[in-house]
Scaffold this motif. Sequence first.
Motif, PDB file in Angstrom:
ATOM      1  N   LEU A 184       0.810  -1.209   0.000  1.00  0.00           N
ATOM      2  CA  LEU A 184       0.000   0.000   0.000  1.00  0.00           C
ATOM      3  C   LEU A 184       0.849   1.266   0.000  1.00  0.00           C
ATOM      4  O   LEU A 184       0.575   2.220  -0.737  1.00  0.00           O
ATOM      5  N   ARG A 185       1.899   1.262   0.821  1.00  0.00           N
ATOM      6  CA  ARG A 185       2.707   2.480   0.946  1.00  0.00           C
ATOM      7  C   ARG A 185       3.470   2.803  -0.343  1.00  0.00           C
ATOM      8  O   ARG A 185       3.420   3.949  -0.802  1.00  0.00           O
ATOM      9  N   PRO A 186       4.162   1.819  -0.933  1.00  0.00           N
ATOM     10  CA  PRO A 186       4.786   2.154  -2.230  1.00  0.00           C
ATOM     11  C   PRO A 186       3.752   2.558  -3.279  1.00  0.00           C
ATOM     12  O   PRO A 186       4.014   3.447  -4.098  1.00  0.00           O
ATOM     13  N   LEU A 187       2.588   1.919  -3.232  1.00  0.00           N
ATOM     14  CA  LEU A 187       1.531   2.281  -4.182  1.00  0.00           C
ATOM     15  C   LEU A 187       1.163   3.765  -4.030  1.00  0.00           C
ATOM     16  O   LEU A 187       0.935   4.463  -5.032  1.00  0.00           O
ATOM     17  N   LEU A 188       1.146   4.240  -2.795  1.00  0.00           N
ATOM     18  CA  LEU A 188       0.827   5.654  -2.568  1.00  0.00           C
ATOM     19  C   LEU A 188       1.908   6.567  -3.123  1.00  0.00           C
ATOM     20  O   LEU A 188       1.618   7.635  -3.669  1.00  0.00           O
ATOM     21  N   VAL A 189       3.175   6.174  -2.979  1.00  0.00           N
ATOM     22  CA  VAL A 189       4.268   6.976  -3.548  1.00  0.00           C
ATOM     23  C   VAL A 189       4.079   7.089  -5.061  1.00  0.00           C
ATOM     24  O   VAL A 189       4.136   8.187  -5.636  1.00  0.00           O
ATOM     25  N   LEU A 190       3.851   5.951  -5.683  1.00  0.00           N
ATOM     26  CA  LEU A 190       3.728   5.914  -7.143  1.00  0.00           C
ATOM     27  C   LEU A 190       2.524   6.730  -7.606  1.00  0.00           C
ATOM     28  O   LEU A 190       2.615   7.527  -8.554  1.00  0.00           O
ATOM     29  N   ALA A 191       1.389   6.543  -6.912  1.00  0.00           N
ATOM     30  CA  ALA A 191       0.170   7.258  -7.300  1.00  0.00           C
ATOM     31  C   ALA A 191       0.329   8.760  -7.115  1.00  0.00           C
ATOM     32  O   ALA A 191      -0.061   9.553  -7.984  1.00  0.00           O
ATOM     33  N   ALA A 192       0.924   9.156  -5.988  1.00  0.00           N
ATOM     34  CA  ALA A 192       1.099  10.591  -5.723  1.00  0.00           C
ATOM     35  C   ALA A 192       2.023  11.206  -6.764  1.00  0.00           C
ATOM     36  O   ALA A 192       1.773  12.313  -7.270  1.00  0.00           O
ATOM     37  N   ALA A 193       3.103  10.486  -7.102  1.00  0.00           N
ATOM     38  CA  ALA A 193       4.037  10.999  -8.104  1.00  0.00           C
ATOM     39  C   ALA A 193       3.331  11.189  -9.440  1.00  0.00           C
ATOM     40  O   ALA A 193       3.456  12.242 -10.087  1.00  0.00           O
ATOM     41  N   ARG A 194       2.567  10.196  -9.838  1.00  0.00           N
ATOM     42  CA  ARG A 194       1.862  10.282 -11.119  1.00  0.00           C
ATOM     43  C   ARG A 194       0.810  11.375 -11.100  1.00  0.00           C
ATOM     44  O   ARG A 194       0.688  12.135 -12.067  1.00  0.00           O
ATOM     45  N   LEU A 195       0.074  11.441  -9.993  1.00  0.00           N
ATOM     46  CA  LEU A 195      -0.978  12.464  -9.924  1.00  0.00           C
ATOM     47  C   LEU A 195      -0.362  13.864  -9.967  1.00  0.00           C
ATOM     48  O   LEU A 195      -0.946  14.793 -10.531  1.00  0.00           O
ATOM     49  N   ALA A 196       0.820  13.991  -9.359  1.00  0.00           N
ATOM     50  CA  ALA A 196       1.485  15.300  -9.357  1.00  0.00           C
ATOM     51  C   ALA A 196       2.223  15.548 -10.672  1.00  0.00           C
ATOM     52  O   ALA A 196       2.967  16.517 -10.798  1.00  0.00           O
ATOM     53  N   GLY A 197       2.024  14.662 -11.641  1.00  0.00           N
ATOM     54  CA  GLY A 197       2.539  14.932 -12.984  1.00  0.00           C
ATOM     55  C   GLY A 197       3.898  14.376 -13.283  1.00  0.00           C
ATOM     56  O   GLY A 197       4.550  14.779 -14.254  1.00  0.00           O
ATOM     57  N   TYR A 198       4.365  13.432 -12.469  1.00  0.00           N
ATOM     58  CA  TYR A 198       5.679  12.852 -12.746  1.00  0.00           C
ATOM     59  C   TYR A 198       5.602  12.071 -14.048  1.00  0.00           C
ATOM     60  O   TYR A 198       4.783  11.171 -14.208  1.00  0.00           O
ATOM     61  N   ASP A 199       6.459  12.419 -14.953  1.00  0.00           N
ATOM     62  CA  ASP A 199       6.408  11.831 -16.279  1.00  0.00           C
ATOM     63  C   ASP A 199       7.655  11.003 -16.478  1.00  0.00           C
ATOM     64  O   ASP A 199       8.771  11.504 -16.420  1.00  0.00           O
ATOM     65  N   VAL A 200       7.465   9.729 -16.701  1.00  0.00           N
ATOM     66  CA  VAL A 200       8.622   8.862 -16.857  1.00  0.00           C
ATOM     67  C   VAL A 200       9.171   8.987 -18.273  1.00  0.00           C
ATOM     68  O   VAL A 200       8.516   8.637 -19.238  1.00  0.00           O
ATOM     69  N   GLN A 201      10.352   9.531 -18.347  1.00  0.00           N
ATOM     70  CA  GLN A 201      11.035   9.696 -19.641  1.00  0.00           C
ATOM     71  C   GLN A 201      12.206   8.738 -19.648  1.00  0.00           C
ATOM     72  O   GLN A 201      13.115   8.857 -18.854  1.00  0.00           O
ATOM     73  N   GLY A 202      12.191   7.784 -20.534  1.00  0.00           N
ATOM     74  CA  GLY A 202      13.313   6.858 -20.635  1.00  0.00           C
ATOM     75  C   GLY A 202      13.516   6.114 -19.322  1.00  0.00           C
ATOM     76  O   GLY A 202      12.602   5.496 -18.808  1.00  0.00           O
ATOM     77  N   ASP A 203      14.726   6.207 -18.784  1.00  0.00           N
ATOM     78  CA  ASP A 203      15.073   5.434 -17.597  1.00  0.00           C
ATOM     79  C   ASP A 203      14.761   6.161 -16.291  1.00  0.00           C
ATOM     80  O   ASP A 203      15.146   5.694 -15.211  1.00  0.00           O
ATOM     81  N   ASP A 204      14.107   7.277 -16.388  1.00  0.00           N
ATOM     82  CA  ASP A 204      13.895   8.083 -15.190  1.00  0.00           C
ATOM     83  C   ASP A 204      12.759   7.496 -14.356  1.00  0.00           C
ATOM     84  O   ASP A 204      11.586   7.729 -14.617  1.00  0.00           O
ATOM     85  N   MET A 205      13.129   6.698 -13.373  1.00  0.00           N
ATOM     86  CA  MET A 205      12.114   6.023 -12.568  1.00  0.00           C
ATOM     87  C   MET A 205      12.361   6.283 -11.086  1.00  0.00           C
ATOM     88  O   MET A 205      12.244   5.384 -10.257  1.00  0.00           O
TER      89      MET A 205
END
Lengths: 351, 351
Positions: free
Chosen positions: B65-86
């Motif tokens: 659940l906790r990592p899921l929240l990190v990922l969701a918050a990052a995506r919702l805040a507009g984190y855009d994965v470009q290439g290897d940027d993870m």
Amino acid sequence: MNSGGEEATAQEGVHDGETALRALADYLAEDMKACNREIVARMQSEVPLIPQLAAHLVAAGGKRLRPLLVLAAARLAGYDVQGDDMRHVGVAACVEFIHTATLLHDDVVDNSQLRRGLASANAVFGNKASVLVGDFLFARAFQILTADGSLPVMAILSAASATLAEGEVMQMTTQNDLSTTVDRYLQVIYGKTAALFAAACETGAVVAGADEHTRAALRDYGANLGMAFQLVDDALDYAADQAVLGKTVGDDFREGKVTLPVLAAYHAGNEEERAFWVKTIEDNESQVDADLDRALDLIAKTDAIGVTMARARDYAEKACQALEGAHISSGDDKLAGLLVAVARYTAVRSR
Amino acid sequence: MNSGGEEATAQEGVHDGETALRALADYLAEDMKACNREIVARMQSEVPLIPQLAAHLVAAGGKRLRPLLVLAAARLAGYDVQGDDMRHVGVAACVEFIHTATLLHDDVVDNSQLRRGLASANAVFGNKASVLVGDFLFARAFQILTADGSLPVMAILSAASATLAEGEVMQMTTQNDLSTTVDRYLQVIYGKTAALFAAACETGAVVAGADEHTRAALRDYGANLGMAFQLVDDALDYAADQAVLGKTVGDDFREGKVTLPVLAAYHAGNEEERAFWVKTIEDNESQVDADLDRALDLIAKTDAIGVTMARARDYAEKACQALEGAHISSGDDKLAGLLVAVARYTAVRSR
């Protein structure tokens, strides 16, 4: 610097590890006082049990060897305290927090009742509180380091903390196992002790803004000093007159820990003696009181303490060479001499 | 966004917390897979027992659940994965390591034999290994974070880790103490659960380079979700049909933990009932089997579960408001809707 070092130690009348350490702590007395204040200030929490438990360990008064190494390394690398700039003190407090956290956890997992001659924190406050306050101190250390803001310092201390845990796990898996090689034993003590010594010295250099050469020299000094230190510690566990240490003689033996004194005696023993070691170390639960006496006899007979101390002196010598060869030009020959003396006399203890 | 959220959940047929979480995890399936790979890769060590023990817990398969929240918050805040940027994946793995470390230590200090329906790590590998591997995972988390290099992320997670330990210590000191106030109980669950939920969401926002407004909104969302989550967890411990959870019903009661269901039943009880609670919670060692049945009867009679769930719904509503009020303009209304659904349905569990 070498001759400066010799002079300094001669001046101080330093002739054993304890006195050398005391001379270094005295020389850095102001920094150490600031560090002690920082430790007390930063272990505060609105949850009263946390500072209570932490204070129990702080009051028990360890040597504060690791923070002392941070402070000494920073000063030797030329860190100059201007006004309120006392970053080395904060880093030193963090190193002590990390060390304290591991002590709290060690005493829980080993079910130790004594620490430095006093009741251990787990004996007084229980296992649960000891584990959690250890976790708190570890987290607090990284909070302080984050505020300090040096990524290299954080990289060094987080890596050392991981290595420390690995060393402890490795020690656990070598326990009761006499097929453990000497190399493996050395890996264990590097992880559980020398890695944090090395990190303490290196972070001091980093805080001082030292170049890579100085950084490497201080890291090597710390790593070798740590190896020497742990070897001496493991030897003293079989030194029958060491009750004054505040730890019971034979603790390692009773726990079936595979340390160099045991390995040396085991490898030098005849068939019957090796069978004794296998029985008592690999099945330590079956030990009877007389077994410790026999173990001490065999260790004396095979000069296993001598073997261990000789190896400690080798590491101590490497520590001195690392420092002397580096020609760190801070102008503080006195401090350099004191650090050399600490290493040189590690394997000579007054008690 | 609100209507988008309602629509999304309607489309998904989401009607309880479990399904809402699953829908969110499915939506972020690629990120979650990358995170699982990162977790496995980063728990490696040359000391084989460390990945073995860590894998035991990972294999037991928590909700992540906790990592899921990190990922969701990052995506919702507009984190855009470009290439290897993870980067968000690495931070998510760290949050799971910190959480796993506390689980390992909790099970040791509570002497728990079960975790998620399987034998706990301490039951299989022993207390010593569990404590040390917990320490390793914690250190490793800060190693990864240091390499990531974001001081704000490290500040958030080191502070949350300290708060977590404080919450656990506070819980320990309120155990067996029925004079604990509801406010104090709320402080405990904030520390032991909500603080890391808040930190997970906030670090996601930071990784995405979000502004302070978005950061605060996601932090509030996480904090309130965490409160709701722990309240529901504490309610379920007294829900007699919840053996499916993989935890025994009545664990908290047997340990004398002072949670809201107990406090609500205690405060609403008559004199005789209050005496029952004092006897069984404050001296939990003296409990007999029939006491749990009596406790469940009193909890039903006073609607203590209802009181607890109502409070959980209040926090869940606040979580939704934090998110909806922030008008985070990432354009991903679907994701926003899923996060709202997770909060809204937290207090409705399918099992």
